[in-house]
Structure formats: structure tokens, C-alpha cells
Enzyme design. Structure first.
Site, PDB file in Angstrom:
ATOM      1  N   ASP A  99       0.864  -1.190   0.000  1.00 18.43           N
ATOM      2  CA  ASP A  99       0.000   0.000   0.000  1.00 18.43           C
ATOM      3  C   ASP A  99       0.898   1.237   0.000  1.00 18.43           C
ATOM      4  O   ASP A  99       1.466   1.606   1.040  1.00 18.43           O
ATOM      5  CB  ASP A  99      -0.912   0.011   1.238  1.00 18.43           C
ATOM      6  CG  ASP A  99      -2.041  -1.019   1.148  1.00 18.43           C
ATOM      7  OD1 ASP A  99      -1.800  -2.126   0.611  1.00 18.43           O
ATOM      8  OD2 ASP A  99      -3.147  -0.722   1.605  1.00 18.43           O
ATOM      9  N   LYS A 161      -6.663   3.291  -3.554  1.00 17.96           N
ATOM     10  CA  LYS A 161      -7.140   3.267  -2.163  1.00 17.96           C
ATOM     11  C   LYS A 161      -7.423   4.694  -1.730  1.00 17.96           C
ATOM     12  O   LYS A 161      -6.656   5.613  -2.038  1.00 17.96           O
ATOM     13  CB  LYS A 161      -6.071   2.599  -1.298  1.00 17.96           C
ATOM     14  CG  LYS A 161      -6.366   2.586   0.187  1.00 17.96           C
ATOM     15  CD  LYS A 161      -5.305   1.775   0.927  1.00 17.96           C
ATOM     16  CE  LYS A 161      -5.374   1.960   2.433  1.00 17.96           C
ATOM     17  NZ  LYS A 161      -4.308   1.274   3.149  1.00 17.96           N
ATOM     18  N   LYS A 190     -10.290   0.357  -3.022  1.00 15.94           N
ATOM     19  CA  LYS A 190     -10.206  -0.002  -1.602  1.00 15.94           C
ATOM     20  C   LYS A 190     -10.488   1.246  -0.772  1.00 15.94           C
ATOM     21  O   LYS A 190      -9.912   2.307  -1.026  1.00 15.94           O
ATOM     22  CB  LYS A 190      -8.812  -0.548  -1.269  1.00 15.94           C
ATOM     23  CG  LYS A 190      -8.582  -0.764   0.228  1.00 15.94           C
ATOM     24  CD  LYS A 190      -7.206  -1.339   0.545  1.00 15.94           C
ATOM     25  CE  LYS A 190      -6.929  -1.361   2.049  1.00 15.94           C
ATOM     26  NZ  LYS A 190      -5.610  -1.900   2.403  1.00 15.94           N
TER      27      LYS A 190
HETATM   28  O1  LIG Z   1      -5.880   0.790   6.242  1.00 22.18           O
HETATM   29  C1  LIG Z   1      -5.786   1.909   6.730  1.00 22.18           C
HETATM   30  C2  LIG Z   1      -6.248   2.366   8.045  1.00 22.18           C
HETATM   31  O2  LIG Z   1      -6.191   1.349   8.995  1.00 22.18           O
HETATM   32  C3  LIG Z   1      -7.607   2.902   7.964  1.00 22.18           C
HETATM   33  O3  LIG Z   1      -7.958   3.649   9.067  1.00 22.18           O
HETATM   34  P1  LIG Z   1      -8.982   3.122  10.182  1.00 22.18           P
HETATM   35  O4  LIG Z   1      -8.348   1.973  10.823  1.00 22.18           O
HETATM   36  O5  LIG Z   1      -9.137   4.279  11.092  1.00 22.18           O
HETATM   37  O6  LIG Z   1     -10.256   2.754   9.497  1.00 22.18           O
END
Ligand SMILES: O=C[C@H](O)COP(=O)(O)O
Length: 240
Positions: A99, A161, A190
Site C-alpha cells: 500500500d 485506495k 479499496k
Molecule cells: O488501512 C488503513 C487504516 O487502517 C484505515 O484507518 P482506520 O483503521 O481508522 O479505518
């Protein structure tokens, strides 16, 4: 489009990348995150940088979960060469999905050739490994979101993403725009940075055409989405 009504809870796990990204993350938290990701049958366990790769490779051994290293996380302002090296290093250590963070300023400066070249360098460095590019929708205009998506697709990157999760998440209309822009290409969408109420928003993002959600809240969302389906939100609940 993802059809949640036809999925078991275990199938739904594969719609989520389970992530542990905070700056102060310890090895035990990474190991516990891997165990949780396995328990929920996630698609990948994602972490912020190549440093954790060997630990994650060890924890995920014998499973079908992908080992997801962040590249240029979270700012994306390294030179293209640095990001390409970071990509090669992550792959060498065993990452099976990457990523990467787009250089948002370069896109805003309309340096499209530079941005596209960086995307291509990244794709080349990744080789056969699955690639994602984080565009950080909350910092972009609608026009910039569409432009970024076109460049991601042109470089042959597998996923566009929305967010790093370090800032605001996307809106449903941002995701619809990304899905619409990427129609007819091989690049999928994503979502990350799902705001509260997370289960309800996750539902909305899938309805908007997202095919994967990356979040630290995967367990919470999966449990709640399954309960919501049980309550009749999906007409044909197919169970665990
Ligand atoms: O994949 C990326 C992050 O974990 C997304 O943020 P979050 O955990 O606050 O949803």
C-alpha cells in the site's frame, strides 16, 4: 458489486484488510493483529512499513492471508527512487501486497508526468506482487480524485485506495466517483479510514462499489455487519 447477502461471515472477512498502523506499535501488537486477522479470515494483515515484514510473514505462515507492507507511509513525499527501493526491500522480505502513498502535493501541482512515472517505477519494483496506491481523497478536489484514479489505472496498479486513515476518510460520493472513473479498467477501489458509525458506513461503501476495506476496526465492523444482516438488513442471511 460485492453482494453481502450471499456471503457467510467468513467470506466477508476477505473483504477486509486488517491493519495495525500506529507509530508506537510494538511487536506484540503486530503479532496479536495477525492473530485477529487470521481469526476473522481477512484478506491481508497491513502494517505501516517494511520493518515488520519478517514478523508478519512468520505469524501468517500456512494461511492464505496476504502480508501487506506500507510504502512511503503516510506522507508519500519520498523521491520515487526511495519508494522504489522501499518496495523492493518489502518484497525481498516477503510482502505479498503493498500500500503505497501518492505524493499528493505533486498531483496538486499538476506534475502529472512525474506522478505517473513514480507510479510506473513502483509497479516495476513490485514485480508480480499486488499493488495499491493511496490517493488521500480528503485532500483532493473531485477533479483531482478522478485524475489520480486515471493515473493509477494507467500505471497498471491493482487498487486505488482512498485514504491512509491518518486524516479524514472518504465520503460515499468520493468512492462512487473513484468507481465510476475506474470503470472499464482493471483497477479496483479499496476504502480506508471508515468513519463512525463504522459498520453502517462500511455497508454504504460496499454499496458504492468498493471491493475492499482496510481498517483497524475490521473485527468491530465484521461483528456488527453480521449482526445487522441477522436483523434482516440482508434478505437472505446465510449465517456464519
Ligand atoms: O488501512 C488503513 C487504516 O487502517 C484505515 O484507518 P482506520 O483503521 O481508522 O479505518
Amino acid at each position: 458489486m460485492v453482494d453481502l447477502s450471499k456471503m457467510t461471515k467468513r467470506d466477508m472477512g476477505k473483504l477486509f484488510d486488517y491493519s495495525v498502523l500506529p507509530k508506537n506499535t510494538t511487536e506484540e501488537q503486530i503479532r496479536q493483529g495477525c492473530r485477529d486477522a487470521i481469526k476473522y479470515n481477512a484478506k491481508a494483515f497491513c502494517f505501516s512499513s517494511s520493518y515488520w515484514t519478517p514478523v508478519v510473514v512468520e505469524e501468517l505462515q500456512g494461511t492464505d492471508l496476504l502480508v501487506g507492507a506500507g510504502i512511503g507511509f503516510p506522507f508519500g513525499q519520498q523521491t520515487s527512487a526511495v519508494k522504489a527501493f522501499e518496495t523492493e526491500e518489502a518484497v525481498r522480505l516477503g510482502a505479498t501486497v503493498l500500500d503505497n502513498c501518492m505524493n499528493v502535493g505533486a498531483l496538486k501541482d499538476k506534475k502529472y508526468d512525474e506522478v505517473l512515472q513514480e507510479f510506473k517505477d513502483y509497479k516495476k519494483a513490485a514485480g508480480p506482487v499486488m499493488t495499491k496506491m493511496i490517493i488521500e481523497t480528503c485532500m483532493l478536489t473531485k477533479e483531482e480524485i478522478a485524475t489520480a484514479c486515471k493515473l493509477v489505472a494507467e500505471a497498471g496498479i491493482d487498487w486505488a485506495k482512498t485514504s491512509t486513515g491518518q486524516y479524514a476518510g472518504p465520503s460515499v460520493s468520493d468512492v462512487m466517483l473513484m468507481v465510476d472513473t475506474l470503470k472499464g479498467t482493471k483497477t479496483k477501489v479499496k476504502v480506508a479510514g471508515v468513519k463512525a458509525p463504522r459498520p453502517q458506513n462500511a455497508f454504504a461503501f460496499f454499496a458504492a462499489g468498493a471491493e475492499l476495506i482496510g481498517t483497524q476496526g475490521a473485527a468491530e465492523i465484521l461483528d456488527a455487519v453480521d449482526d445487522m444482516r441477522r436483523c434482516g438488513l440482508c434478505p437472505e442471511y446465510v449465517g456464519e
